[in-house]
Design an enzyme around this catalytic site. Structure first.
Site, mmCIF file in Angstrom:
data_model
loop_
_atom_site.group_PDB
_atom_site.id
_atom_site.type_symbol
_atom_site.label_atom_id
_atom_site.label_comp_id
_atom_site.label_asym_id
_atom_site.label_seq_id
_atom_site.Cartn_x
_atom_site.Cartn_y
_atom_site.Cartn_z
ATOM 1 N N ALA A 1 0.995 -1.296 -0.079
ATOM 2 C CA ALA A 1 0.081 0.026 0.067
ATOM 3 C C ALA A 1 1.036 1.309 -0.066
ATOM 4 O O ALA A 1 1.777 1.205 0.844
ATOM 5 C CB ALA A 1 -0.869 0.123 1.147
ATOM 6 N N CYS A 2 0.524 2.110 -0.871
ATOM 7 C CA CYS A 2 1.518 3.419 -0.877
ATOM 8 C C CYS A 2 0.439 4.504 -0.628
ATOM 9 O O CYS A 2 -0.852 4.414 -0.589
ATOM 10 C CB CYS A 2 1.949 3.485 -2.377
ATOM 11 S SG CYS A 2 0.993 3.810 -3.836
ATOM 12 N N THR A 3 1.012 5.710 -0.675
ATOM 13 C CA THR A 3 0.123 6.993 -0.225
ATOM 14 C C THR A 3 -0.888 7.310 -0.907
ATOM 15 O O THR A 3 -2.001 7.696 -0.793
ATOM 16 C CB THR A 3 0.985 8.137 -0.106
ATOM 17 O OG1 THR A 3 1.796 8.239 -1.299
ATOM 18 C CG2 THR A 3 2.107 8.248 1.118
#
Length: 104
Positions: free
Chosen positions: A8-10
């Site tokens: 999961a990234c920003t």
């Protein structure tokens, strides 16, 4: 080694999916089994099953943000890493994880 992972990234777009692909390719190159769940802008995909988590030797959280459902990994060995690390050098990262598992 059996690995489960959440990526999961920003923004929940590019790095999430690139990290997933890099982890899968890196794990396969080293002969490991891997399941990677993504949490992004289109919600959760490839959600990890309880039996996958139970069978895992290690949980990798390749995340830049807080994820949903982290309590599922209670009592499992967890390795936390930023998505950029697994994108840049997935095999080297997984080799370090492998060594840490075998040295304990």
């Amino acid at each position: 080694m059996n690995i489960v992972c959440v990526a999961a990234c920003t923004a929940g777009i590019a790095h999430t999916y690139i990290a997933r692909e890099k982890l899968i390719k890196g794990a396969r190159a080293l002969g490991h089994n891997i399941q990677v769940e993504t949490q992004g802008t289109i919600d959760t995909e490839n959600e990890l099953l309880a039996e996958d988590i139970s069978a895992a030797d290690v949980v990798i959280l390749a995340t830049d943000v807080k994820i949903k459902g982290e309590e599922r990994f209670k009592n499992k060995r967890i390795v936390r890493v930023k998505t950029a690390v697994v994108i840049k050098s997935p095999v080297q990262f997984l080799e370090k994880v492998e060594k840490s598992i075998t040295n304990t």
